[in-house]
Design an enzyme around this catalytic site. Structure first.
Site, mmCIF file in Angstrom:
data_model
loop_
_atom_site.group_PDB
_atom_site.id
_atom_site.type_symbol
_atom_site.label_atom_id
_atom_site.label_comp_id
_atom_site.label_asym_id
_atom_site.label_seq_id
_atom_site.Cartn_x
_atom_site.Cartn_y
_atom_site.Cartn_z
ATOM 1 C CB CYS A 1 -0.965 -0.043 1.191
ATOM 2 S SG CYS A 1 -2.352 1.086 0.988
ATOM 3 C CG HIS B 1 -3.519 -3.548 3.339
ATOM 4 N ND1 HIS B 1 -2.518 -2.912 4.040
ATOM 5 C CD2 HIS B 1 -4.188 -2.576 2.684
ATOM 6 C CE1 HIS B 1 -2.597 -1.604 3.821
ATOM 7 N NE2 HIS B 1 -3.601 -1.374 3.002
ATOM 8 C CD GLU C 1 -0.912 -5.460 5.946
ATOM 9 O OE1 GLU C 1 -0.745 -6.023 4.841
ATOM 10 O OE2 GLU C 1 -1.139 -4.232 6.057
#
Lengths: 222, 727
Positions: free
Chosen positions: A86, A194, A196
């Site tokens: 990002c 993302h 994560e």
């Protein structure tokens, strides 16, 4: 795997990224942007999401001038692995480690939601846990994720199999639906989604786990 | 420091007009004169107007707010501090509050909403808690009103712009439209943070001669007079008030939060207070007042954004992202190093003093010298006249309607359509602990590194409160209780954001008094005490008030993430209705949206039934796959929402309008398999809870006793109506 997560003022996915890397077995340190040198013996440098320097001026532009970024560029130059997610992807394009630029989303709105992605190459330390053509769901959360690249570079990215992920339903106007790209040596990955945030079954998805696990596996072997 | 002639140098004379422009009524000015025994300086007048306006002094509402239940074994800190604090076990606590930013958001939607979010986040991290969840409750005028779309777009972008950059997940909220908000939108922002119970910071100063430190961003001229503006009605001069709206900088707020939490860890903080409404004035007085100390400020040491700012401007500026702290002097170097690291201002601007005085100096000139305690302690307090809201007219006959047509009309209304357009502009997942995204019912956040989770909801049904303030007040709490229950959480505590019209009108004051009574009864019966809150009055334009809107923000605890009810309905699941249905259509969504009628009483809330049915859901959660509470639109909307989320059809056995669309309270709709349904019915029999099978999930249609429509068609309406109305 020994990893560093760079923290800029305004980074806000730094802790999340540490958690995901640690879950994959990495030994992670957080490194402040004013530091000039990276810790020794790193396998991976990860540049997290957020709003470094408030996204003022241009997303990632100020962070790319931080003292630590020179070391990150040197680290990549010596063949080190670098992951930018990002805002981290935006910063990596600003440092020149990755081609292209991230423009404002086509609908001019910030968008946060799970999106379908297609893995375009399994040929990298980041994506070898997936199979080419695999469809995965990973959230996006950005205002400036519209990947823009000139036709010539796009041709090279395609020809060299450097497009890592594409969007199934292009949410932001990105050229050729690109969601993530690799560097020429395939050791730098920048992506807007993302992973994560999709690394825990409690949080609605685990399609990001394979990325961190693949890195941990590859970089232990290295 | 004698008061010399220089006190009045270059400052305007105190005239009647100047006093009125500061929002002080003649009798309030008399009170001021009596308090200080002389005419105030210009700066002093500004300070009084800041401390005594409705927004800061709660002068119309205090008497009634005192009646609310605010204690319980779970409550660590109730109202009066920056935010309420509630124990969640294991030495951890949740710190939360909801606050309005209505007036500024109507004048300047992006910045008004953004700084509303910023203010509430600051309230939370000032206490030592890292913000982990945000919500917002938004009320706008009808979509045909020329300002509404601009306000919706600006407010949503402002909330996202601030919260996303700061990095807190937005996990819930509400958006409603009604003509009553045409001239006054409501923006109520909620934030919750997580802290260790033994590491909470309060605002009370202690110790004489301790340095008072200014932290964060520089002071500019923005927001001067904001709190006074927010305590007045609007008229056609509203555009002139734009300069009173502050400008937010979420990047600075994020750094201020990180720096403040790091600073607290150094042990250097004696007390700390954020600068919100009326900035430096309110924060300094608050710290002195709570600590029974005086404060001296040397304004030339305040970091300013522009040169030649006057004492008046500095004292009333509402520049954002600022804090005031009383420092342990021996740790100054450590404290300053933290702020240097984050490139934020750190300046000693004064000290605590033993006398009860608030002394404001600028370049060795005394600009104000006031009794500090009196500034907050002698603020006016009113027992405003009020009249009870008359009993609503009985409901006229409601014609039967094709249920699918009725459902279609509700789903096509921006009030009940899916709100993805709104919450997809918010970062709902940052911090990577969001278990349940906003959309339906409560949002759920895992307590990082534990197996606990917290659920968050914000609720109110203003048309009920309008028809019956007491029942409407109860209902707002009851719906919050149900939304928390429906995800398996135990409701812990509540924050209330009371939005009303002009309290000087007895009928408006009557709405306020009635709503407080209902809220008090409900939070007491459901054991969810009020721990923080905010009052916004004078939400009127040209004499017309908003619907009374007491927004309830509530927090619930789930002791183990395995106990969350977060499943989806499946093909063949039974639809079980928990709670009794009489078919109450007064003030219902169907009546408002389809028949454009506002008659009848609000549904009455049986708090015993709420408690019993809520406990039943929690005690039997292992039998429940999916669950939602019944609220606007009744059974048919609840069944549609469960079906739509899961992507399976649903068929309901009931046919009559009252049973399908009635909004009786204390009800839940549950999806589970046949064996689980049998078990639930058996358990219900033991506890006296009414449970009935009302249909079945499965197929591709929504079918009601013979009539049906494809789920995909209804889903299309539901998913697109909001965006096409506002974008």
């Amino acid at each position: 795997m020994r990893a560093a997560v760079i923290v800029f003022p305004g980074s806000n996915c730094d802790r999340d990224l540490v958690v995901a890397l640690e879950q994959a077995g990495a030994d992670v340190q957080m490194v402040w942007h004013k530091d000039k040198e990276l810790p020794a013996g790193l396998d991976l440098v990860a540049v997290p999401g957020g709003f470094s320097f408030g996204d003022y001026l241009r997303c990632g532009a100020i962070a790319a001038q931080s003292p630590i970024c020179r070391s990150v560029v040197n680290f990549a130059g010596k063949g080190g692995y670098v992951l930018g997610i990002c805002n981290g992807f935006q910063i990596l394009t600003e440092t020149g480690l990755l081609p292209g630029a991230l423009l404002r989303n086509a609908d001019l709105h910030y968008i946060c939601k799970y999106v379908p992605l297609t893995v375009q190459t399994a040929n990298s330390a980041f994506t070898r846990g997936y199979t080419k053509g695999q469809n995965i769901n990973i959230p996006i959360a950005h205002h400036d994720g519209n990947y823009n690249v000139d036709p010539e570079t796009l041709g090279r990215l395609k020809g060299d199999d450097r497009i890592a992920f594409t969007y199934g339903d292009n949410p932001n106007g990105s050229t050729a639906d690109i969601a993530g790209v690799l560097s020429e040596n395939r050791r730098v990955l920048g992506m807007m989604p993302h992973p994560e945030r999709a690394a825990d079954s409690r949080l609605g998805g685990t399609d990001g786990t394979a990325l961190f696990r693949a890195l941990a596996d590859s970089l232990v072997a290295a | 420091m004698p008061l010399g002639d220089n006190l009045f140098m270059q400052e305007p004379a105190i005239t009647k007009d100047l006093i009125a422009a500061h929002g002080l009524k003649p009798d309030e000015y008399e009170r001021l004169l009596k308090t200080i025994g002389r005419e105030p300086s210009f700066t002093e007048l500004g300070i009084f107007s800041a401390m005594w306006n409705e927004h800061c002094s709660y002068k119309s509402s205090k008497k009634w707010l005192r009646t609310l239940p605010t204690t319980g074994p779970q409550v660590i800190c109730g109202p009066g501090e920056n935010a309420g604090i509630v124990d969640i076990g294991d030495g951890q606590c949740v710190v939360f509050k909801m606050e309005s930013h209505n007036h500024p958001s109507y004048i300047e939607p992006y910045q008004g909403a953004a700084t509303g979010v910023g203010g509430i986040l600051r309230d939370v991290f000032t206490m030592g808690a890292r913000p982990i969840a945000a919500m917002n409750s938004l009320s706008f005028g009808e979509l045909s009103h020329p300002k509404t779309r601009q306000l919706v777009n600006g407010v949503v972008a402002g909330i996202g712009g601030y919260g996303n950059c700061f990095g807190v997940p937005t996990v819930g909220g509400e958006v409603r439209f009604d003509a009553a908000y045409n001239g006054n939108c409501l923006v109520n922002a909620f934030a919750a943070g997580l802290a260790d119970t033994d590491k909470i910071f309060y605002s009370a100063a202690s110790g004489v001669g301790m340095p008072v430190v200014y932290l964060g961003a520089k002071t500019g001229r923005d927001g001067v007079g904001g709190a006074t503006m927010a305590s007045a009605e609007f008229d056609d001069t509203i555009e002139e008030k734009r300069p009173t709206v502050q400008v937010g900088d979420p990047f600075t707020e994020k750094r201020l939060m990180e720096a403040t939490l790091e600073l607290m860890a150094t042990g250097a903080v004696i007390s700390i207070q954020d600068m919100g409404a009326a900035g430096l004035t309110c924060s300094a007085v608050e710290m002195g007042d709570k600590g029974n100390l005086g404060v001296r400020l040397d304004l030339e040491k305040v970091p300013t954004r522009e040169p030649n700012m006057t004492a008046y401007e500095m004292m009333l500026s509402e520049s954002q992202e600022r804090m005031l702290m009383v420092l342990k002097p021996e740790l100054e170097a450590e404290a300053k190093a933290v702020f240097d690291k984050w490139d934020l201002d750190f300046a000693i601007v004064g000290e605590t003093i033993a006398e009860d005085r608030f002394v404001v100096m600028l370049n060795n000139e005394v600009k104000a010298d006031l009794p500090l305690k009196a500034l907050s302690g002698t603020a006016p307090e009113y027992d405003r006249p009020w009249v009870e809201t008359p009993r609503a007219a009985p409901l006229d006959d409601v014609p039967e309607i094709d249920p699918i047509d009725g459902l279609r009309a509700l789903l096509a209304s921006p009030n009940y359509a899916a709100k993805n357009w709104v919450f997809e502009q918010y970062d709902t997942m940052v911090m990577a602990d969001t278990i349940k995204l906003p959309g339906l019912g409560a949002g759920v956040i895992r307590v990082h590194g534990t197996r606990k989770a917290l659920a968050f909801t914000s609720d109110v049904t203003p048309r009920y409160v309008m028809a019956n303030p007491t029942e409407g007040g109860k209902q707002a709490v009851a719906e919050a209780y149900r939304n928390l229950t429906a995800v398996g959480a135990k409701p812990l505590a509540t924050t209330d954001n009371m939005n009303f019209g002009n309290p000087e009108k007895p009928e408006i004051m009557g709405q306020f008094v009635g709503a407080i009574k209902g809220i008090g009864e409900a939070v007491s019966a459901l054991d969810m005490p009020i721990v923080s809150g905010n009052v916004s009055l004078y939400n009127e334009t040209d004499g017309t008030g908003i619907l009374p809107t007491p927004t309830i923000g509530a927090v619930g605890l789930i002791d183990d993430i395995d106990h969350i009810i977060a499943g989806e309905a499946r093909e063949g699941h039974v639809a079980l209705l928990v709670g009794k249905t009489k078919g109450h259509l007064g003030q219902s969504a169907l009546l408002a949206e389809v028949f454009h009628r506002k008659d009848g009483d609000a549904p009455h809330v049986d708090l015993d039934a709420e408690k019993r049915n809520g406990d039943f859901i929690r005690d039997n959660r292992h039998y429940i796959k999916a669950c939602t509470d019944l609220s606007d639109g009744g059974l048919i909307v609840a069944a549609f929402e469960i079906a739509e989320t899961a992507g399976v059809g649903v068929s309901l056995d009931a046919a009559d309008t009252a049973k399908l669309f009635g909004e009786d309270q204390a009800r839940y709709l549950v999806a589970c398999n046949f064996d689980q349904a049998e078990a639930l019915i058996t358990e219900a029999g033991k506890t006296g809870v009414h449970v009935e099978a009302v249909g079945r999930f499965g197929g591709h249609n929504v079918s009601i006793d013979g009539t049906s429509a494809p789920l995909s068609e209804l889903s299309g309406i539901y998913r697109s109506a909001f965006a096409s109305a506002v974008a």
